[in-house]
Scaffold this motif. Sequence first.
Motif, PDB file in Angstrom:
ATOM      1  N   CYS A 241       0.999  -1.047  -0.032  1.00 55.02           N
ATOM      2  CA  CYS A 241      -0.079  -0.063   0.006  1.00 55.02           C
ATOM      3  C   CYS A 241       0.936   1.264   0.044  1.00 55.02           C
ATOM      4  CB  CYS A 241      -0.818   0.141   1.119  1.00 55.02           C
ATOM      5  SG  CYS A 241      -2.037   1.319   1.241  1.00 55.02           S
TER       6      CYS A 241
ATOM      7  N   HIS B 154      -0.350   4.177   0.594  1.00 52.14           N
ATOM      8  CA  HIS B 154      -1.019   5.230   1.681  1.00 52.14           C
ATOM      9  C   HIS B 154      -1.223   6.513   0.952  1.00 52.14           C
ATOM     10  CE1 HIS B 154       0.298   2.165   4.247  1.00 52.14           C
ATOM     11  NE2 HIS B 154       1.825   2.503   4.112  1.00 52.14           N
TER      12      HIS B 154
ATOM     13  N   CYS C 165      -3.831   5.261   7.479  1.00 52.10           N
ATOM     14  CA  CYS C 165      -4.070   4.930   5.976  1.00 52.10           C
ATOM     15  C   CYS C 165      -5.600   4.667   5.957  1.00 52.10           C
ATOM     16  CB  CYS C 165      -3.190   4.037   5.266  1.00 52.10           C
ATOM     17  SG  CYS C 165      -3.594   3.635   3.766  1.00 52.10           S
TER      18      CYS C 165
ATOM     19  N   ASP D 268      -6.930   3.250   3.310  1.00 54.67           N
ATOM     20  CA  ASP D 268      -6.939   1.904   2.775  1.00 54.67           C
ATOM     21  C   ASP D 268      -6.400   0.545   3.459  1.00 54.67           C
ATOM     22  OD1 ASP D 268      -7.068  -0.100   0.756  1.00 54.67           O
ATOM     23  OD2 ASP D 268      -5.322   0.802  -0.497  1.00 54.67           O
ATOM     24  N   CYS D 269      -5.434   0.651   4.131  1.00 56.70           N
ATOM     25  CA  CYS D 269      -4.713  -0.471   4.816  1.00 56.70           C
ATOM     26  C   CYS D 269      -4.933  -0.358   6.261  1.00 56.70           C
ATOM     27  CB  CYS D 269      -3.179  -0.860   4.069  1.00 56.70           C
ATOM     28  SG  CYS D 269      -2.178   0.452   4.743  1.00 56.70           S
TER      29      CYS D 269
HETATM   30 ZN   LIG Z   1      -2.031   2.115   3.247  1.00 56.13          ZN
END
Ligand SMILES: [Zn+2]
Length: 305
Positions: A37, A39, A47, A49-50
């Motif tokens: 990722c 970020h 983050c 996303d992750c």
């Molecule tokens: Zn991330």
Amino acid sequence: MILEIIIFFLFVFLFTKIHIKNLLVNESPSSSSRGHCAHWFVRRRTCLDCKTNVSRLKVVQSFNYTFSGLRLSNEAVSFTKRVTTLTSIHVRKKLHLVLDLDHTLIHSVLVSNLSAAEKYLVQEERPCLTRKPSRFGNMLIKTRPFVNEFLREANKLFDMYVYTKGDWIYAQDVVKVLDPNKTYFGDRVITRRESPHKKTLDLVLADERGIVIVDDTLDVWPHHKRNLLQVTRYFYFKNNGIKRESKPSYAERKQDESRSRGSLKNLLKFLKELHSGFFSCGAVQELDSKDVRALINGPFKPNGC
Ligand SMILES: [Zn+2]
């Protein structure tokens, strides 16, 4: 709030993949591989996303004005700017418009700074005149003639930002007067908090080739003069925040700038022509290479502005 951010960027991602895939064939957001990722979108050091804590990572740009604590990597900024503009141009036939506040859309003054001949305004009840408390004392906000019509019409052609050197609280007070329901600007209000020095389009989430700036001051935009339209400074009160004028103010003369021939009326006419010029090409693909700066060639002061 996090859900809204994710939905927004998911929309951006899906739109990109489905509708303009050929334009972004070599780009993909950070989520493509969870193990690696990048970020792109970070909120309050996490983050989106992750979910990793990324406090030590270089996340370069804060977009606090959109969502509290939101920061974007360089790649995310470029990606979002590009996709936002492509979406605006292809889906909504809109460009972006960045508007200054003071002396462009309004003139404000502390009541304590009114001249003797302007003190009558404290008792005046008029839609264009708003009293607001501020940390420095009571303030009067005078909207520029034609501003309501200007915003309503410009909103049909542009996604609009406010960009002011004023502080955040002051900007919120003024924007509430101009746009009480957040119809025109939403949360797209950039202030001294995000931009303490010069003004920059780096903070505007749109591609520079589709952005028009309207400001009464050129010097504050050192790097984006080609996007810049200058308007005559609007001074309603004697104390204009820059210098005390020797001639009587509009307020002292109980007059005002013309609604039908004033700066904002003429500016709207020019913006409509600009919008029309940008979208006048026949082929949809041609829009992808168009640049509004070629039409402005700024800094430029349109006729009557
Ligand atoms: Zn991330």
